[in-house]
Design an enzyme around this catalytic site. Sequence first.
Site, PDB file in Angstrom:
ATOM      1  N   HIS B  42      79.446   3.727  54.885  1.00 29.55           N
ATOM      2  CA  HIS B  42      79.958   4.648  53.877  1.00 29.55           C
ATOM      3  C   HIS B  42      81.477   4.543  53.748  1.00 29.55           C
ATOM      4  CE1 HIS B  42      79.230   8.238  51.412  1.00 29.55           C
ATOM      5  NE2 HIS B  42      80.461   8.552  51.752  1.00 29.55           N
ATOM      6  N   LYS B  84      85.331   8.106  38.442  1.00 30.55           N
ATOM      7  CA  LYS B  84      84.625   7.524  39.578  1.00 30.55           C
ATOM      8  C   LYS B  84      83.212   8.094  39.642  1.00 30.55           C
ATOM      9  CE  LYS B  84      84.951   6.689  44.511  1.00 30.55           C
ATOM     10  NZ  LYS B  84      85.462   7.127  45.790  1.00 30.55           N
ATOM     11  N   SER B  87      77.748   8.737  45.336  1.00 29.87           N
ATOM     12  CA  SER B  87      76.378   9.149  45.657  1.00 29.87           C
ATOM     13  C   SER B  87      76.367  10.303  46.643  1.00 29.87           C
ATOM     14  CB  SER B  87      75.620   7.972  46.262  1.00 29.87           C
ATOM     15  OG  SER B  87      76.208   7.614  47.488  1.00 29.87           O
ATOM     16  N   HIS B  88      75.363  11.121  46.566  1.00 34.69           N
ATOM     17  CA  HIS B  88      75.093  12.118  47.602  1.00 34.69           C
ATOM     18  C   HIS B  88      73.592  12.112  47.857  1.00 34.69           C
ATOM     19  CE1 HIS B  88      77.499  15.618  49.432  1.00 34.69           C
ATOM     20  NE2 HIS B  88      78.001  14.473  49.785  1.00 34.69           N
ATOM     21  N   ASP B 110      87.904  14.015  44.067  1.00 36.16           N
ATOM     22  CA  ASP B 110      88.451  12.668  43.923  1.00 36.16           C
ATOM     23  C   ASP B 110      89.295  12.559  42.656  1.00 36.16           C
ATOM     24  OD1 ASP B 110      87.506  11.507  46.241  1.00 36.16           O
ATOM     25  OD2 ASP B 110      85.601  10.900  45.345  1.00 36.16           O
TER      26      ASP B 110
END
Lengths: 227, 722, 76
Positions: B42, B84, B87-88, B110
Amino acid sequence: MPLSSAVITFPGSNCDRDAQTYLELITGQVPHKIWHNDQIIPKVDIIIIPGGFSFGDYLRSGAMASKSPIIKEVLKHSERGGYVLGICNGFQILTEIGLLSGALNRNVKLKFIAKNCHIKKNNENFFNKKIQNDKILSIPVAHNEGSYYNSEEGLKSLEDNEQVAFLYCDKDGNSNNESNINGSLNHIAGITNKEKNVLGLMPHPERAFQDFHQSQDGQLILESLIS
Amino acid sequence: MNNDLIKQHGLTLEEYGVINDYLKRELTIEELGIFSAMWNEHCCYKTSKKWLKKLPTTNDIVIQGPGENAGVIDIEDNDAIAFKIESHNHPSYIEPFNGSATGVGGILRDIFTMGARPIATLNSIRFGELSNFKTKYLVNAVVKGIGHYGNCIGIPNIGGECEFDSSYNYNNLVNAMAIGHVQKDAIFYSKPKTLGALIVYIGSKTGKDGIHGASMASDVFSEDDEDSKRPSVQVGDPFMEKLLMEGCLELMDAKLIESMQDMGAAGITSSSVEMASKGNLGVEINLDKIPLREPLSAYEILLSESQERMLAVILEENNEKVKNILKKWQIDYEVIGKITDTKRVIFQSKDKIVVDLPVDIIVDSAPEYDRPFNLPLKRKDKEFDLSKLNLEKCLNNILKNINYSHKSWVFDQYDSTVMGNTINEPGLSSGIVKIHNSSKAIGATTDCNPLYIRINPEKGMCLTVCESYRNLIASNLKPMAITNNLNFASPLDQNIMGELVLSINGLKETALYFDTPIVSGNVSLYNQTNDEPIKPTPVIGCVGYNSNYKKIISNSFQKKDQQILMIGNILSPKNSPYFLQDQLGLTEISAFNDICDPDFELEKKHKNFLFDSFDDNLIESCNDISKGGIMHSLIKMIKNELGFSIKIENELDLFVECTAGYIVVISTDNYQKLLDKAESLEVNIRNLGMVTTKGFEINQSKLNFNSIYDKYLNTFSDKINN
Amino acid sequence: MRVKILVRLKKQILEPQGKNIEECLNNLGFSECGNVRQGKLIELDLPEDIKDKSTYIKDICGKLLVNDIIEEYEVL
């Protein structure tokens, strides 16, 4: 008549800029930006209490905002007959203050609803006097707690005093179960106080007035006040 | 340090060996935690880095490519756009409401970390088949979570995707994209500059949320794990984030900040290490100063993923002003350390130094793997029996398939008009917002065709990227740049690794040809449970631009008696994977033929033809054609009871896929002019028919407009609610 | 002293949360469950020696915690 204005921002308000733009583009005057901890609101014609999630709506929608220092200025303003328009969370705040009667509960289907809805004028007041009786307005809603509630006596008093400003309806103007998107009592989308200078409205007129919006019907509310 | 402890921290013994050789001493448990967080997929992209490096990331509009909190592109004058996708996925399977909510929160941070005010979000969500026991619960909770966060903070959701496929039965995907607007001369970066500057902590207090969350995202699930993993999911507080956003933007506006970094995955560890690395400096932080929600050990503080927190660098002389602005917004704030020139990351706790590591061992020595991979199998060309299909059956298959249905059940739970600048709401070919106080319009779309990519990752990716361009072009938006979210199963499987490598290659080829650089992105691997890998799902987020919102072309029918045309190359059924899957019921990947070659030249030709025709005001509305073919595209164009009456020689052509396909609607007066233009640009136009009131007419069949359109609108809610 | 205050919608007010939970329970086979209501619990600390505790609690409920148009409360 030019319309001078102020918009109050609470922590968590998120339609304050939209309300400022709405006022500025239609009235041609830049509204005062008021922070909830401010002590005074300059003398203006209309105060908008904008939508959003004031204080996260954590206890009850609008409950904590109704205790902000600026509220006493809103009360003064309304007592001297100034216009107050509470949109969405602003409506919830006005009921929590007690300026408007009743309360807004969770939508019956327990889902946030964001879509264009139709409303029509019911009783006439300063805010809708330029709207034809048979005009169906198309205006977006975006709320989780917009189901209008009042006690039987409260409701009767609203109706007796002709305080029901707007009703939900379908595109042909019929108010029925399906057009009542959030389960409000008697299809109520907006009400005024007895003096009719304070309006609370769940739909967002400030999202329906520019040429690229889905509809421009939101203009009619400010234009009613200007004329 | 014992081997079990090392493995529990997601490090291989070889990786630990590299650290040991460098430091020549044992690590503290806190230091091990730091490596665990920084050296997982990650954070350090150890599997994908080699391939991601090949992507085009610059051209004359790119202000910031990958490597910052978000990519930034130039949209003329002093305006820039930051965007941007992230993912989660795993958190949204374990605890779908909070997992998806914090996904939205993370991507918004972000954006505003760059100094940009978020102006729109999109969500690409994928679930298992509806018959799977958990799917409906996940859909309800994920949609509620996304709405909860985005609605409260007040950023409009303008689009995305929602797809169902059995490969996501145990691994649903939640990818959130955000877009922000920033003045070019007011962009903020994470790189600190001043020695001795203060490191400050801004935002929510730190708790036990998500400890080991970043490592969790790189584990392969095994199904009975769910409960034991539950505590590590972060809980989001959108109200706090709203305050944080306003507070940070005010600080930046007042030029009180030197640099800023979001404490996202791997919390203070990754934000402080990245800060030191970017500035080629050191950081010294006292963990005792961190505002805590509950008593925590140094190790827990370092790895906590509590949400709504920022790390900023400020000059000492601004300290008082910063404090006052944050106080106004009721945000916790604490000076926790300073910038040094040691090129080391030092954390102390209770008068003891618990971490003292050179930045380069954490960042530059991070592992990078060249994992072996397989190329896709060559496929023999097969024929299919289509004799049982006809117009009625094909139409019915589309109307009853949730993947083709109108997604208003989802979108109506997202506020799409807050901020008052929305032009295209979700459900159209792309979402579009106007820049505040400007005539500029920004559009965005997210796309992925996992079936194409499983059949042929490289070509499938090319087709997907072309589709995302078409989504924008149809509204008269110029595709500008891309953000990507590469969701794959375990790269230790060589076939999966092949999908990763080849799809990145397809992205590279397409982006190079059309000059749309990749400016930001995210990789999510190991999306598999037991032996069930997800289909390869590299999601493309593409941003488009038009300097004048009045030039935006509608995706819906405008007036009756307008003429419906189409351009594009209609594929044969045997080369239309979604047609084969959804009309003939093909499921085995080996049963499909190879997919068609992408036709970049034709795509470009059609793009130029459309832009030219839009400029000459020849086109009333336009929509792209993707899966579901011409028919699905026409159904999506229905508005205000305006339908269509069309003629086509082969009715199955309405349902197959196309390359470079668009439906174009014009006023009949412009027909000749458009034909002339098409001829001069060598574009083939096919005349389909007319826009009619309540019409649903194909050749001789007059179908019932109301019942078909109602079915299209209601299939989603009918299936989810029952 | 820990004080727990239970806030609920008044009985006569439609409470979709409770209705939904009830339906869900019934669907799961717990058909005996009826009249489901959902409330919220507010907990807070008060000094042990606080004067006139019940008036005090009435006051905080009236001023902020409870909207008496739609809600009622009880101290647990």
